[in-house]
Each structure stands twice: as C-alpha cells, then as structure tokens.
Design a protein around this motif. Structure first.
Motif, PDB file in Angstrom:
ATOM      1  N   ARG A 191      40.576  43.884  31.800  1.00 53.49           N
ATOM      2  CA  ARG A 191      40.386  42.445  32.281  1.00 53.49           C
ATOM      3  C   ARG A 191      41.792  41.587  31.213  1.00 53.49           C
ATOM      4  NH1 ARG A 191      38.797  38.125  29.902  1.00 53.49           N
ATOM      5  NH2 ARG A 191      37.526  39.181  28.335  1.00 53.49           N
ATOM      6  N   TYR A 245      45.019  42.982  32.213  1.00 55.78           N
ATOM      7  CA  TYR A 245      45.457  42.274  33.495  1.00 55.78           C
ATOM      8  C   TYR A 245      45.826  41.049  33.444  1.00 55.78           C
ATOM      9  CZ  TYR A 245      45.009  41.346  38.354  1.00 55.78           C
ATOM     10  OH  TYR A 245      45.210  41.063  39.856  1.00 55.78           O
ATOM     11  N   THR A 288      49.616  39.594  34.623  1.00 56.64           N
ATOM     12  CA  THR A 288      49.863  38.500  35.549  1.00 56.64           C
ATOM     13  C   THR A 288      50.185  37.389  35.125  1.00 56.64           C
ATOM     14  OG1 THR A 288      47.441  38.120  35.593  1.00 56.64           O
ATOM     15  CG2 THR A 288      48.166  39.949  37.108  1.00 56.64           C
ATOM     16  N   GLY A 299      41.999  43.739  37.801  1.00 59.28           N
ATOM     17  CA  GLY A 299      41.546  44.434  36.551  1.00 59.28           C
ATOM     18  C   GLY A 299      41.830  45.935  36.996  1.00 59.28           C
ATOM     19  N   THR A 300      42.369  46.178  38.137  1.00 59.11           N
ATOM     20  CA  THR A 300      42.945  47.576  38.168  1.00 59.11           C
ATOM     21  C   THR A 300      44.223  47.973  38.535  1.00 59.11           C
ATOM     22  OG1 THR A 300      42.215  47.501  40.531  1.00 59.11           O
ATOM     23  CG2 THR A 300      40.319  48.127  39.019  1.00 59.11           C
ATOM     24  N   ARG A 301      45.033  46.997  39.327  1.00 55.78           N
ATOM     25  CA  ARG A 301      46.381  47.487  39.772  1.00 55.78           C
ATOM     26  C   ARG A 301      47.289  46.290  40.249  1.00 55.78           C
ATOM     27  NH1 ARG A 301      47.468  50.422  45.148  1.00 55.78           N
ATOM     28  NH2 ARG A 301      45.104  49.714  45.480  1.00 55.78           N
ATOM     29  N   LEU A 302      48.506  46.412  40.046  1.00 56.73           N
ATOM     30  CA  LEU A 302      49.565  45.296  40.660  1.00 56.73           C
ATOM     31  C   LEU A 302      50.378  46.138  41.294  1.00 56.73           C
ATOM     32  CD1 LEU A 302      50.152  43.355  37.066  1.00 56.73           C
ATOM     33  CD2 LEU A 302      48.976  42.397  38.973  1.00 56.73           C
ATOM     34  N   LEU A 326      45.619  50.161  35.864  1.00 53.73           N
ATOM     35  CA  LEU A 326      44.905  50.289  34.598  1.00 53.73           C
ATOM     36  C   LEU A 326      43.604  51.053  34.653  1.00 53.73           C
ATOM     37  CD1 LEU A 326      45.031  46.264  34.642  1.00 53.73           C
ATOM     38  CD2 LEU A 326      46.531  47.955  33.164  1.00 53.73           C
TER      39      LEU A 326
END
Length: 196
Positions: free
Chosen positions: A59, A62, A66, A119-122, A140
């Motif tokens: 978190r 991330y 972002t 929390g996991t991907r961009l 992530l």
C-alpha cells in the motif's frame, strides 16, 4: 543486442551527484546493491526489466508510484508531472522533462493512460508525445514485511540515441529513477512512523 548488467560499479562511478545528494547514514548505498536492471534493444525498440525489494507495505509503495502530482519532488528528470483526469480505475497523466545521458540531455513530453490495480499493479501506455510507444507494467508483491517491485517496459523511442552507450545509459537512468522511488517510499514510511 541483449544483456544483463550489474550496475553497482557503473553506478558508483556515474552517480556522484546522487551520492553527494544522499544524506549521510542513509541506506541508499546498501539498497542499490540488490537492484538489477536488464535492457535489450532491437532497432528503435527498447525493453527493460528491473526488480527490487523495499521494506514497506504494498500500500505504501503503491501510494508513491501513483503520486504523479508530486513526482517532480523526487524524480530529478521531471520538470512537470500532473494528473489530467482520473476515474476509479485509471488516470491520464502528463509528464515532461529532460533525459540526461552524461554530457547531453534530450527533452521529452508525453501523455500516458495508467490503469490502476490498487496495491498490486500499474499498467501504463503512452497515448501521445515524444515517445512513439511506451508500455510499462509495475507489479507489487508483499511478503515478510517488504514489497518486491517488478518493473517491465517496452518503448519505441521518438528520438535518436547513440548506439554503444545507449543501452547502459538507459539502464542507468531506469536504475536511478527506481532508486529515487524506493528512497521516497522509505522516507514516507519513516515520516509516518515519526508521527505515531
């Protein structure tokens, strides 16, 4: 041409400015040692893969990845970074600046659409600008009190880079940007801890 480079010797020689700017006692020198960047180039298409671990939650990582409206505060090559529009699961982001390769620099500007997987991907794609094509996936994975960040990109450059030094220069620039992101993640974690 495809290769994997260990950037530790090159980073020590080429990143004097970063080292001078790094506070005494920081973990920057130790942290850079576990970061590997692989770059390959086929014509104008450059692909890159990098991975590093950082002792923050997914978190927290991330939130830094972002935070486009504040990226000029911690990414040296950026002169402008702002969110143009936002929905629940995506952003349209404009960024501009100068890519520095040793003694010369190349200006860039682009607009990218960023798909958000909190929390996991961009996943981002350049939609206009000086890069003909630019796709980046940042993933992530949180485990045992740290987050592993995996960075994969594929870009078709809209400008000429000299062959021979370009691959190592691109790898060094990616490593520098990722290290700056990691240091910002750590700084924010420390600031949050100090407020507790």
């Amino acid at each position: 041409m495809s290769f994997s480079i260990d950037l530790r010797p090159a980073c020590r020689a080429l990143s004097l400015v970063l080292l001078l700017a790094t506070p005494v006692g920081s973990r920057a020198a130790r942290l850079e040692e576990d970061m590997q960047v692989k770059v390959s180039r086929h014509g104008d298409v450059v692909t890159a893969h990098a991975q590093f671990a950082v002792p923050v939650s997914a978190r927290q990582a991330y939130a830094v990845l972002t935070d486009y409206d504040h990226m000029t505060d911690f990414l040296a090559d950026l002169d402008e970074s702002r969110i143009l529009s936002r929905t629940e699961d995506s952003m349209l982001v404009r960024q501009s600046g100068k890519v520095r390769f040793g003694w010369f620099s190349i200006p860039f500007e682009y607009v990218r659409r960023v798909e958000l997987f909190p929390g996991t991907r961009l996943v981002s794609h350049v939609v206009s600008g000086s890069v003909k094509q630019g796709d980046v996936t940042t993933s992530l994975q949180e485990s045992n009190g740290q987050t592993v960040v995996t960075y994969d990109s594929k870009a078709t450059m809209g400008y000429w880079l000299p062959f021979g030094i370009a691959d190592t220069a691109i790898a060094s620039r990616i490593q520098k940007d990722l290290e700056s992101l990691r240091l910002e993640m750590l700084r924010r974690k420390q600031s949050a801890g100090a407020g507790d």
